[in-house]
Design an enzyme around this catalytic site. Structure first.
Site, PDB file in Angstrom:
ATOM      1  N   GLN A  37     -36.209 -32.172  18.487  1.00 32.23           N
ATOM      2  CA  GLN A  37     -34.931 -32.071  19.192  1.00 32.23           C
ATOM      3  C   GLN A  37     -34.098 -33.318  18.972  1.00 32.23           C
ATOM      4  OE1 GLN A  37     -33.729 -29.212  20.626  1.00 32.23           O
ATOM      5  NE2 GLN A  37     -35.576 -28.627  19.535  1.00 32.23           N
ATOM      6  N   HIS A  45     -31.571 -33.594  16.158  1.00 27.47           N
ATOM      7  CA  HIS A  45     -30.362 -32.774  16.151  1.00 27.47           C
ATOM      8  C   HIS A  45     -29.104 -33.600  16.366  1.00 27.47           C
ATOM      9  CE1 HIS A  45     -31.182 -28.552  15.687  1.00 27.47           C
ATOM     10  NE2 HIS A  45     -32.163 -28.564  16.557  1.00 27.47           N
ATOM     11  N   GLU A  67     -33.874 -26.375  28.325  1.00 28.14           N
ATOM     12  CA  GLU A  67     -33.570 -25.368  27.306  1.00 28.14           C
ATOM     13  C   GLU A  67     -34.877 -24.888  26.652  1.00 28.14           C
ATOM     14  OE1 GLU A  67     -31.550 -27.036  23.957  1.00 28.14           O
ATOM     15  OE2 GLU A  67     -30.922 -25.086  23.160  1.00 28.14           O
ATOM     16  N   HIS A  68     -35.687 -25.845  26.169  1.00 24.64           N
ATOM     17  CA  HIS A  68     -36.970 -25.532  25.539  1.00 24.64           C
ATOM     18  C   HIS A  68     -38.085 -26.188  26.337  1.00 24.64           C
ATOM     19  CE1 HIS A  68     -34.087 -25.808  22.034  1.00 24.64           C
ATOM     20  NE2 HIS A  68     -34.571 -24.600  21.855  1.00 24.64           N
ATOM     21  N   ASP A 104     -37.035 -21.795  16.632  1.00 21.70           N
ATOM     22  CA  ASP A 104     -35.712 -22.013  16.039  1.00 21.70           C
ATOM     23  C   ASP A 104     -35.480 -21.100  14.838  1.00 21.70           C
ATOM     24  OD1 ASP A 104     -34.829 -23.933  17.738  1.00 21.70           O
ATOM     25  OD2 ASP A 104     -35.472 -25.624  16.506  1.00 21.70           O
ATOM     26  N   HIS A 133      -6.999   5.268  50.250  1.00 19.53           N
ATOM     27  CA  HIS A 133      -8.425   5.403  49.946  1.00 19.53           C
ATOM     28  C   HIS A 133      -9.041   6.483  50.831  1.00 19.53           C
ATOM     29  CE1 HIS A 133      -7.845   1.575  47.906  1.00 19.53           C
ATOM     30  NE2 HIS A 133      -9.100   1.570  47.495  1.00 19.53           N
TER      31      HIS A 133
END
Lengths: 430, 430
Positions: free
Chosen positions: B260, B263, B328-329, B362, B421
């Protein structure tokens, strides 16, 4: 006069396109105001809430303990409600709960041919904020429609905010909240309430997602806090599209068209029919009904400014028009509505047949009445139990399955220049 | 140095909270710039696209016919790709397709005890726009992860936009698009590409939903067109949380954390372990791996600035920390990961056991790699087939069932002051 279109006329395409592109939203620049309020609530917390509530709702709260509606107040509100209406609310709640329980998604876990275990599981969003508009136009039915799916999904904490301008609240709103098991209620509204739910204050713990309708400031604030919390759709003015043959009672269809028109001067009611005489009869019935409605002024403005009657040669021509309109509510008042519905792709909710008026869906049918407006049914759905859960992907490999699919991952990681990605797989392959 | 926390130490709560509230996003004020570009594209269409592409991508397109990537260009790109990598891409595509096909939701229709027919049906979003970042950091795997669910859902038209700064494009991106059946590809990017997809231009027909990652301008533009079209999540920098006991190979876990970190300098990698010696060994292994990575500079910056090691007394203490991080992971590198996973509620994806490195997800595992970042797993899910379909509620009553539930609707409509209505129901009851 409502707009009149005839699909057989020259210029129909252009006129229909103009109808689609008609802008009904108010276009005031509210983003800056909402942004300032959000920043202030984030910074000053409760103190900002007290200030804005005094300013916008003309409600002076002597201290922060007054922000929350007490159990006694809720009990008093319930007691003050009309018994028949309360009973009707319970009928609605039970039916809404039954429908939404059937939307609960199932987990999945399987082992594929490569020996990889894959799947996903669903869990509830734990803290949900529910915005309820205040003043006279508060709708207890909206409380049910927003709160019940959250509870069915398993939300632990459901926090309602409702402004009480001049201290006024519809007791049915509190009764509805009570019925749904809302855990906390605060007498705040506007962008400041959205800020409190998103960021938290000394008194109000933050939530994970905010749902519910509101004015332009509320909508702007929700859009701005999106990311910090989840939000639901930004709702525009309500709409109905009725596709009806000449075999309907014009007075019934007229009532259906007016049931949206009475919501808002910028609501939109459209009739598509293959029978010009029937269309005229509907228009006449609308005029007749308008004489007896207490919201006649609003309904009349909506029908005259945004209403439309579209005559088609054949009802088989309707689906392509319907798909371009992508209506929030679609009534198919024909003998075989299922057949017509099968040719239609974009609609928030479809009311099938002559005995399914849209208003039944607003209250007691069971499906949610929070539906995509302004042509957004092309890409979005009504509120549902799914809006209150989230999915976690699951995967499990062992040495064997990693040997089978790992080399492809290494090749792709290397081609993307991501060495450590490749390494984290290849180091396990040796 | 990465942050070191020990759950047994005094001050742990405060330090952990600071970690949670750490801001990693860039905070530039890009909204105004993006708004101006959107307005301009809406007004000037293709001409604006040519101007911005020349300005931001340094790419001069002689006329609007050059906006679209030709079939010949795509064919040439595919031919130029490495055969092994293309084969790996096909393995990935097949596995992603299989997983996402299992996410297709089912329609439902039933008659309840009141005789009301209720249900819903799902239909595809017809026109989908896919944003793919350009330049050197274009990831063909992202094309697969965004395009395949749309195609599986039944999208008729899938439009890709990808900027080609200085005319450069990774041929694997075009190959991936070709593999997924992308229908149109345009060489544009930034807020201008988002505007083109949302509003349409002379050359590009508008879409119904826009997905895919992008820089801050793209993210801002997507947020601003939300409502006109649907959008996916606004993704923040990537994150991984590894929960590992002392029985793991430190070099494996180090590689996972770096996968990670490489990235983005603002990516975040966190290790939670109950073994302090193991933690030290992982840190040492990270230093050792960093000597051999081509993205070492990025990975090192991320690990030093945002990396964290949290020592807990017992791994049973991990789930409550994990839920607060809502990663996230999440890797659970322990003997019985299912048991630990059962106590965790908030995570985008969970990688179970010692042979499930995050990088496998991934590329080739099958589940989507577009996952909720920045603690948004509390309220949102990874991309899925569900993001490319929408649900239409269905209801059908007859005279009998309307008589059963209609009166409750009339009571509620009257209590809300909505006469029309009430009328639309009561008129059918007489």
């Amino acid at each position: 006069m409502p707009l009149k279109l005839n699909s057989k006329s020259a210029g129909f395409e252009e006129a229909f396109k103009a109808l689609l592109n008609q802008k009904r939203d108010e276009d005031r620049n509210v983003d800056m105001v909402a942004a300032d309020i959000l920043t202030d609530v984030r910074k000053r917390g409760d103190a900002a809430l007290l200030d804005y509530t005094r300013k916008f709702d003309r409600l002076v709260l002597s201290d922060t303990t007054k922000l929350r509606v007490t159990a006694a107040e809720i009990k008093n509100a319930v007691t003050s409600c009309d018994a028949t209406t309360l009973e009707a609310l319970k009928v609605a709640a039970a039916r809404i709960e039954d429908y939404h329980r059937r939307q609960l998604p199932e987990d999945q876990m399987y082992k594929d041919t490569a020996g990889v275990s894959l799947g996903y599981r669903w869990t509830a969003i734990e803290n949900v904020g529910l915005y309820v508009p205040g003043g006279r136009a508060t709708y207890p039915s909206s409380v049910l429609m927003n709160a019940i799916p959250a509870k069915v999904a398993g939300a632990k904490r459901l926090v309602m905010v409702v402004p009480m301008p001049d201290g006024i609240i519809n007791p049915m709103v509190l009764a509805a909240a009570d019925l749904c098991g809302v855990n906390e209620i605060y007498r705040i509204g506007g962008a400041q309430a959205v800020g409190a739910l998103a960021y938290g204050t000394e008194t109000i713990a933050p939530v994970d997602k905010i749902v519910g309708p509101g004015n332009a400031y509320v909508a702007s604030a929700k859009k701005q806090v999106f990311g910090t919390v989840g939000i639901d759709m930004i709702a525009g003015p309500s709409e109905i599209l009725v596709v009806a043959d000449g075999q309907n009672d014009p007075a019934w269809i007229a009532a259906d068209l007016l049931s949206q028109a009475e919501h808002d001067p910028v609501a939109q009611s459209i009739l598509i029919t293959d029978d010009e005489d029937f269309a005229k009869a509907v228009e006449a019935a609308i005029e007749s009904h308008l004489e007896n409605l207490n919201r006649a002024e609003i309904a009349r403005a909506s029908w005259q400014d945004y209403g439309a009657v579209i005559i088609v040669k054949d009802l088989e021509d309707a689906p392509s028009l319907v798909d371009q309109i992508a209506p929030e509510h679609l009534e198919l008042c024909v003998d075989n509505p299922e057949s017509l519905a099968a040719s239609i792709h974009h609609a928030g909710a479809i009311f099938l047949g002559r005995y399914s008026p849209e208003a039944i869906g607003d209250y007691v049918a069971g499906p949610n009445h929070v539906l995509p407006t302004s042509r957004t049914a092309r890409f979005s759905s009504g509120l549902s139990t799914l809006d209150f859960v989230k999915r976690t992907s699951l995967m499990k490999l062992d040495a064997d399955s990693l040997h089978r699919i790992g080399p492809a991952a290494v090749a792709l990681a290397e081609s993307e220049g991501l060495d450590a990605h490749a390494l984290s797989v290849s180091i396990r392959l040796n």
